[in-house]
Write an enzyme that holds these catalytic residues in place. Structure first.
Site, PDB file in Angstrom:
ATOM      1  N   HIS A  29      29.294  54.031  64.110  1.00 40.22           N
ATOM      2  CA  HIS A  29      28.936  53.889  65.656  1.00 40.22           C
ATOM      3  C   HIS A  29      27.984  54.712  66.110  1.00 40.22           C
ATOM      4  O   HIS A  29      27.214  54.398  67.145  1.00 40.22           O
ATOM      5  CB  HIS A  29      30.324  54.324  66.320  1.00 40.22           C
ATOM      6  CG  HIS A  29      30.807  55.547  66.158  1.00 40.22           C
ATOM      7  ND1 HIS A  29      31.529  55.852  64.810  1.00 40.22           N
ATOM      8  CD2 HIS A  29      30.825  56.821  66.720  1.00 40.22           C
ATOM      9  CE1 HIS A  29      32.048  57.170  64.770  1.00 40.22           C
ATOM     10  NE2 HIS A  29      31.508  57.672  65.839  1.00 40.22           N
ATOM     11  N   LYS A  81      29.286  67.663  69.470  1.00 42.65           N
ATOM     12  CA  LYS A  81      29.424  66.371  70.007  1.00 42.65           C
ATOM     13  C   LYS A  81      28.178  66.266  71.287  1.00 42.65           C
ATOM     14  O   LYS A  81      28.688  67.006  72.417  1.00 42.65           O
ATOM     15  CB  LYS A  81      30.687  65.688  70.285  1.00 42.65           C
ATOM     16  CG  LYS A  81      30.737  64.102  70.045  1.00 42.65           C
ATOM     17  CD  LYS A  81      31.924  63.535  69.844  1.00 42.65           C
ATOM     18  CE  LYS A  81      32.246  62.266  70.235  1.00 42.65           C
ATOM     19  NZ  LYS A  81      33.206  61.529  69.535  1.00 42.65           N
ATOM     20  N   SER A  90      47.387  45.657  31.985  1.00 43.13           N
ATOM     21  CA  SER A  90      48.251  44.657  32.715  1.00 43.13           C
ATOM     22  C   SER A  90      47.251  43.355  33.135  1.00 43.13           C
ATOM     23  O   SER A  90      47.527  42.316  33.061  1.00 43.13           O
ATOM     24  CB  SER A  90      48.941  45.182  34.029  1.00 43.13           C
ATOM     25  OG  SER A  90      49.859  46.197  33.437  1.00 43.13           O
ATOM     26  N   ARG A 113      50.978  36.098  35.087  1.00 45.29           N
ATOM     27  CA  ARG A 113      51.579  36.841  33.873  1.00 45.29           C
ATOM     28  C   ARG A 113      52.151  36.219  32.690  1.00 45.29           C
ATOM     29  O   ARG A 113      51.903  36.342  31.552  1.00 45.29           O
ATOM     30  CB  ARG A 113      52.456  37.669  34.677  1.00 45.29           C
ATOM     31  CG  ARG A 113      53.107  39.006  33.624  1.00 45.29           C
ATOM     32  CD  ARG A 113      54.145  39.699  34.554  1.00 45.29           C
ATOM     33  NE  ARG A 113      54.604  40.838  33.403  1.00 45.29           N
ATOM     34  CZ  ARG A 113      55.661  40.487  32.600  1.00 45.29           C
ATOM     35  NH1 ARG A 113      56.237  39.354  32.796  1.00 45.29           N
ATOM     36  NH2 ARG A 113      56.092  41.662  31.802  1.00 45.29           N
ATOM     37  N   ASN A 151      32.208  67.800  64.479  1.00 47.81           N
ATOM     38  CA  ASN A 151      31.699  68.070  65.915  1.00 47.81           C
ATOM     39  C   ASN A 151      33.026  68.384  66.639  1.00 47.81           C
ATOM     40  O   ASN A 151      32.656  68.202  67.596  1.00 47.81           O
ATOM     41  CB  ASN A 151      30.572  66.836  66.363  1.00 47.81           C
ATOM     42  CG  ASN A 151      31.645  65.486  66.534  1.00 47.81           C
ATOM     43  OD1 ASN A 151      32.544  65.448  66.056  1.00 47.81           O
ATOM     44  ND2 ASN A 151      30.597  64.334  66.479  1.00 47.81           N
ATOM     45  N   GLN A 157      55.742  43.742  43.377  1.00 44.34           N
ATOM     46  CA  GLN A 157      54.615  43.695  42.363  1.00 44.34           C
ATOM     47  C   GLN A 157      54.114  42.123  42.514  1.00 44.34           C
ATOM     48  O   GLN A 157      53.027  42.065  41.679  1.00 44.34           O
ATOM     49  CB  GLN A 157      55.246  43.982  41.038  1.00 44.34           C
ATOM     50  CG  GLN A 157      55.901  45.426  40.861  1.00 44.34           C
ATOM     51  CD  GLN A 157      55.114  46.544  41.207  1.00 44.34           C
ATOM     52  OE1 GLN A 157      54.138  46.826  40.715  1.00 44.34           O
ATOM     53  NE2 GLN A 157      55.863  47.230  42.170  1.00 44.34           N
ATOM     54  N   PHE A 182      48.145  44.233  45.072  1.00 37.33           N
ATOM     55  CA  PHE A 182      47.611  45.477  45.605  1.00 37.33           C
ATOM     56  C   PHE A 182      46.235  45.419  46.571  1.00 37.33           C
ATOM     57  O   PHE A 182      45.595  46.320  47.070  1.00 37.33           O
ATOM     58  CB  PHE A 182      47.289  46.611  44.589  1.00 37.33           C
ATOM     59  CG  PHE A 182      48.915  46.722  43.930  1.00 37.33           C
ATOM     60  CD1 PHE A 182      50.029  46.843  44.555  1.00 37.33           C
ATOM     61  CD2 PHE A 182      48.982  46.683  42.359  1.00 37.33           C
ATOM     62  CE1 PHE A 182      51.287  47.078  44.066  1.00 37.33           C
ATOM     63  CE2 PHE A 182      50.095  47.116  41.813  1.00 37.33           C
ATOM     64  CZ  PHE A 182      51.278  47.251  42.855  1.00 37.33           C
ATOM     65  N   GLU A 189      43.304  52.140  45.409  1.00 39.53           N
ATOM     66  CA  GLU A 189      42.625  50.765  45.440  1.00 39.53           C
ATOM     67  C   GLU A 189      41.779  50.677  46.600  1.00 39.53           C
ATOM     68  O   GLU A 189      40.614  49.762  46.408  1.00 39.53           O
ATOM     69  CB  GLU A 189      43.715  49.637  45.918  1.00 39.53           C
ATOM     70  CG  GLU A 189      44.633  49.614  44.685  1.00 39.53           C
ATOM     71  CD  GLU A 189      45.712  50.370  44.657  1.00 39.53           C
ATOM     72  OE1 GLU A 189      46.112  51.141  45.280  1.00 39.53           O
ATOM     73  OE2 GLU A 189      46.339  50.662  43.227  1.00 39.53           O
TER      74      GLU A 189
HETATM   75  C1  LIG Z   1      39.211  52.402  60.699  1.00 39.72           C
HETATM   76  C2  LIG Z   1      38.770  52.750  62.053  1.00 39.72           C
HETATM   77  N1  LIG Z   1      39.701  53.294  62.972  1.00 39.72           N
HETATM   78  C3  LIG Z   1      39.308  53.480  64.322  1.00 39.72           C
HETATM   79  C4  LIG Z   1      37.973  53.315  64.787  1.00 39.72           C
HETATM   80  C5  LIG Z   1      37.699  53.460  66.353  1.00 39.72           C
HETATM   81  N2  LIG Z   1      36.795  54.434  66.479  1.00 39.72           N
HETATM   82  C6  LIG Z   1      35.577  54.419  66.399  1.00 39.72           C
HETATM   83  S1  LIG Z   1      34.797  55.933  66.363  1.00 39.72           S
HETATM   84  C7  LIG Z   1      36.303  56.796  66.498  1.00 39.72           C
HETATM   85  C8  LIG Z   1      36.269  58.253  66.639  1.00 39.72           C
HETATM   86  C9  LIG Z   1      35.529  58.865  65.166  1.00 39.72           C
HETATM   87  O1  LIG Z   1      35.496  60.255  65.379  1.00 39.72           O
HETATM   88  P1  LIG Z   1      34.368  61.011  64.257  1.00 39.72           P
HETATM   89  O2  LIG Z   1      34.464  60.327  62.975  1.00 39.72           O
HETATM   90  O3  LIG Z   1      34.547  62.394  64.534  1.00 39.72           O
HETATM   91  O4  LIG Z   1      32.878  60.531  64.745  1.00 39.72           O
HETATM   92  P2  LIG Z   1      32.167  61.132  66.307  1.00 39.72           P
HETATM   93  O5  LIG Z   1      32.159  59.679  67.111  1.00 39.72           O
HETATM   94  O6  LIG Z   1      33.054  62.254  66.801  1.00 39.72           O
HETATM   95  O7  LIG Z   1      30.898  61.636  65.640  1.00 39.72           O
HETATM   96  C10 LIG Z   1      37.267  56.089  66.339  1.00 39.72           C
HETATM   97  C11 LIG Z   1      38.528  56.406  66.619  1.00 39.72           C
HETATM   98  C12 LIG Z   1      37.243  52.643  63.906  1.00 39.72           C
HETATM   99  N3  LIG Z   1      35.932  52.288  64.300  1.00 39.72           N
HETATM  100  N4  LIG Z   1      37.492  52.205  62.675  1.00 39.72           N
HETATM  101  C1  LIG Z   2      49.894  50.223  29.127  1.00 40.34           C
HETATM  102  O1  LIG Z   2      49.463  51.245  28.403  1.00 40.34           O
HETATM  103  C2  LIG Z   2      50.231  52.467  28.145  1.00 40.34           C
HETATM  104  C3  LIG Z   2      49.714  53.424  27.420  1.00 40.34           C
HETATM  105  O2  LIG Z   2      49.140  52.733  26.154  1.00 40.34           O
HETATM  106  C4  LIG Z   2      51.794  51.742  27.540  1.00 40.34           C
HETATM  107  O3  LIG Z   2      52.466  52.886  27.669  1.00 40.34           O
HETATM  108  C5  LIG Z   2      52.197  50.954  28.498  1.00 40.34           C
HETATM  109  O4  LIG Z   2      53.530  50.255  27.991  1.00 40.34           O
HETATM  110  C6  LIG Z   2      51.147  49.608  28.777  1.00 40.34           C
HETATM  111  N1  LIG Z   2      51.598  48.766  29.862  1.00 40.34           N
HETATM  112  C7  LIG Z   2      51.564  47.430  29.567  1.00 40.34           C
HETATM  113  C8  LIG Z   2      52.141  46.778  30.591  1.00 40.34           C
HETATM  114  O5  LIG Z   2      51.025  46.943  28.413  1.00 40.34           O
END
Ligand SMILES: Cc1ncc(C[n+]2csc(CCOP(=O)(O)OP(=O)(O)O)c2C)c(N)n1
Ligand SMILES: *[C@@H]1O[C@H](CO)[C@@H](O)[C@H](O)[C@H]1NC(C)=O
Ligand SMILES: *[C@@H]1O[C@H](CO)[C@@H](O)[C@H](O)[C@H]1NC(C)=O
Ligand SMILES: *[C@@H]1O[C@H](CO)[C@@H](O)[C@H](O)[C@H]1NC(C)=O
Ligand SMILES: *[C@@H]1O[C@H](CO)[C@@H](O)[C@H](O)[C@H]1NC(C)=O
Length: 616
Positions: free
Chosen positions: A70, A240, A341, A470, A178, A424, A388, A362
């Protein structure tokens, strides 16, 4: 020659002025969020970073990510002051059709990734720094500017952990502390020592700096460059709205143009500037990054499976990733501790450098994936359990805004994983990836088509997703079969087909058995392997549907919402007379895969029964 501290300070004030003028012109934006980082932007752009104005995304130039997107106006102002485009252009901020949007995107030739969804920039920076240190082995450095409010995001701490684990000493994280967020002060406000202890505990060289002192900033960046074996974090104590009288350090000024207060603030800022003519240039680039080619990536050998073999598509992914990495060291895989896996471990066994372990984080995994592909430095495959990726949907969504070319491989799709249970099972993954603009979604049904899918996405732009399963399944195709994006394959057909089954993965094999059962009862049905869920083979499917009397049966091991059924029925609505949708209808239980498939009528018997009922 380095610029004087006085000129850098003057330039910081000019950046403040540009940020105010631009946000006044757009009557929106975040001038106070710009003001807290004016000195650090001036020092970075005109003293510390090596940049190329002819090619802002030069392979060897330093990288800068404004994670607190921003504050875009001051980033645009820095590039304009550097000479990339006229300062007057800044007044087009946020105008429809202008690339100076509210938050940075790669529509601009100096932006690597879109930011604005907070908490993501550091992961991307980690990916860039990993490439710089381990693949390019070049001298460029990576700078990521993070807000203090933003640093409450867990993904920031995932990224800090990654950076220190991989000793990314070419990475410098700048925290703009800030004190204020959007609606109230941050948790830690100006408790600099707590920030220092936390970041230090994560393995960083953590330096507390007066973020408005140009001299201290220069010194801190020099120390960062000289620090080997660990990344550096500069913890800037800032205010700020700094130098905005009656606004500085006050609440209720987040995300607002200054309005009638602008005039007085601008006068004050102008009075602070000693050299009105100050004009500085960034340092030139040291061109030491290697040339990289990532076009026309091919499997080192065609798929080669015994026709009688049974092999899971996830295992075929492992074979493919090892083969596709063989001819090009820039083809890499990343995973979040599920490599045995998803079978991404196969590329690690073949060539350890071509695998990046991202551990169980992730969001950071996806962000690092975006970072490694920036500036076309790598072709990357990010894998984990399909389900995931839902955790990183925001990162994936930002990947589309960032014009990222990144491949995702999700294993363990559907209820057919069985005993491990619903936590899963990937049951929303098709919906998730279909929703991404410009995305490609492939659902291979055997080992051969999986290998070809891996090859296809290597050469496809945008966000690409391959869904793997799988259970072990039979081989359907020989090595010469052609696979294309937007092309399904007909596996069973006759002149008297009463319906067409469209499916993929494990349920395709069930559909083939259902075809046989039905044929024995005198009912012919066509069986189509969807393969390419997006783009969908609309014309091929239409013709097949019409030939089969408009009767369509979609079978999918996925929730009904957003999956193959909705894709097919949406695209073919006018050509379908009867539509049967067999999908997972509620949260599944643990159990043997065949029991679960039977429960949802996703097995041969269920498909047979549903078709007979529909045709009766
Ligand atoms: C994931 C996410 N959540 C919320 C927002 C909304 N948002 C935009 S700026 C802001 C505040 C940010 O504060 P900071 O990181 O301290 O930046 P500053 O503006 O104070 O420099 C928020 C909540 C966003 N853009 N992204
Ligand atoms: C993955 O590797 C680990 C370590 O070798 C083992 O214990 C585990 O069973 C394995 N998992 C799978 C899903 O193969
Ligand atoms: C600033 O630039 C103007 C116009 O180019 C020039 O007349 C003036 O002498 C310059 N002033 C300084 C302090 O360099
Ligand atoms: C059915 O779809 C396939 C795949 O697109 C296509 O090759 C074939 O021509 C279609 N069948 C008919 C009868 O059009
Ligand atoms: C599909 O439906 C549209 C609209 O009715 C029609 O124009 C088109 O010819 C149909 N396609 C086929 C292959 O039947």
């Amino acid at each position: 020659m380095s610029p004087s501290q006085s000129d850098l300070q003057d330039l910081a004030h000019k950046l403040r002025i540009h940020s105010i003028n631009a946000t006044q012109a757009s009557n929106s934006g975040h001038p106070t969020s710009c003001a807290s980082i004016a000195e650090v932007m001036s020092v970075l752009f005109f003293n510390t970073m090596k940049l190329d104005l002819k090619q802002p995304i030069h392979p060897s130039s330093d990288r800068f990510i404004l994670s607190k997107g921003h504050a875009a106006p001051i980033l645009y102002a820095a590039w304009a002051e550097a000479g990339l485009f006229p300062v007057s252009e800044l007044l087009n901020l946020r105008k429809f059709g202008n690339d100076l949007e509210g938050h940075p995107t790669p529509r601009l030739n100096f932006i690597d990734v879109g930011t604005g969804s907070l908490g993501q920039g550091l992961s991307v920076g980690c990916g860039m720094a990993y490439v710089g240190k381990y693949y390019d082995q070049a001298s460029y450095r990576v700078y990521v500017l993070v807000g203090d409010g933003e640093s409450a995001e867990g993904s920031i701490w995932e990224a800090l952990n990654f950076a220190s684990h991989y000793k990314l000493d070419n990475l410098c994280v700048i925290f703009d502390i800030n004190r204020l967020g959007q609606s109230e002060p941050t948790c830690l406000q100006h408790d600099m020592e707590t920030y220092r202890k936390r970041v230090d505990a994560f393995g960083f060289n953590a330096i507390v700096v007066d973020g408005h002192d140009v001299g201290e900033l220069i010194k801190a960046f020099d120390e960062a460059s000289a620090t080997k074996g660990k990344p550096t974090a500069l913890l800037l104590k800032t205010f700020k709205g700094k130098h905005f009288p009656n606004i500085e350090d006050l609440e209720n000024w987040h995300g607002k143009p200054l309005g009638t207060a602008a005039k007085g603030v601008l006068e004050h800022l102008n009075s602070l500037i000693r050299n009105k003519n100050v004009s500085l240039k960034p340092k030139p680039v040291t061109d030491d990054a290697p040339k990289v080619s990532i076009s026309n990536i091919r499997l080192s050998a065609p798929p080669d499976y015994e026709p009688s073999a049974k092999i899971a598509t996830r295992a075929a992914y492992g074979n493919a990733i090892a083969k596709i990495g063989k001819n090009n060291a820039r083809v890499i895989a990343l995973d979040g501790d599920t490599k045995n896996s998803t079978f991404s471990e196969k590329i690690k066994s073949a060539s350890v450098a071509q695998y990046i372990e991202c551990f169980i984080a992730e969001q950071n995994l996806v962000g690092v994936g975006m970072g490694v592909t920036c500036r076309d430095r790598t072709v990357a495959y990010v894998s984990t359990f399909a389900t995931f990726f839902t955790r990183a949907f925001d990162q994936i969504r930002m990947g589309a805004i960032s014009q990222s070319n990144l491949n995702f491989v999700g294993s363990h799709c559907g209820a057919s994983i069985g005993e491990d249970g619903p936590s899963q099972m990937g049951l929303e993954d098709i919906a998730l990836f279909r929703a991404i603009p410009g995305s490609t979604v492939i659902y291979p049904s055997d080992a051969t088509s999986t290998e070809r899918a891996v090859e296809l996405v290597a050469n496809t732009k945008g966000i690409c997703y391959i869904r793997t399963s799988r259970p072990n399944t039979p081989i359907l195709y020989d090595a010469n079969t052609k696979f294309e994006l937007g092309r399904s394959l007909v596996l069973r057909q006759s002149n008297t087909d009463k319906a067409v089954i469209v499916t993929g993965g494990v349920t395709l094999h069930e559909a083939l058995k259902a075809h046989q059962q039905l044929a024995q009862q005198g009912i012919n049905v066509r069986v189509v392997d969807i393969f390419s869920v997006k783009p969908l083979d609309v014309s091929g499917l239409k013709k097949n549907v019409t030939e089969c009397g408009g009767n369509v049966v979609v079978v999918e091991d996925h929730y009904a919402a957003g999956g193959i059924g909705e894709a097919v029925s949406g695209a073919l609505a006018q050509n379908i007379s009867k539509f049967v949708h067999i999908a997972v209808t509620d949260v599944p239980r643990s159990g043997p895969p065949e029991v679960l498939l039977a429960h949802y009528k996703l097995d041969a018997q269920g498909i047979t029964d549903k078709i007979k009922a529909a045709l009766a």
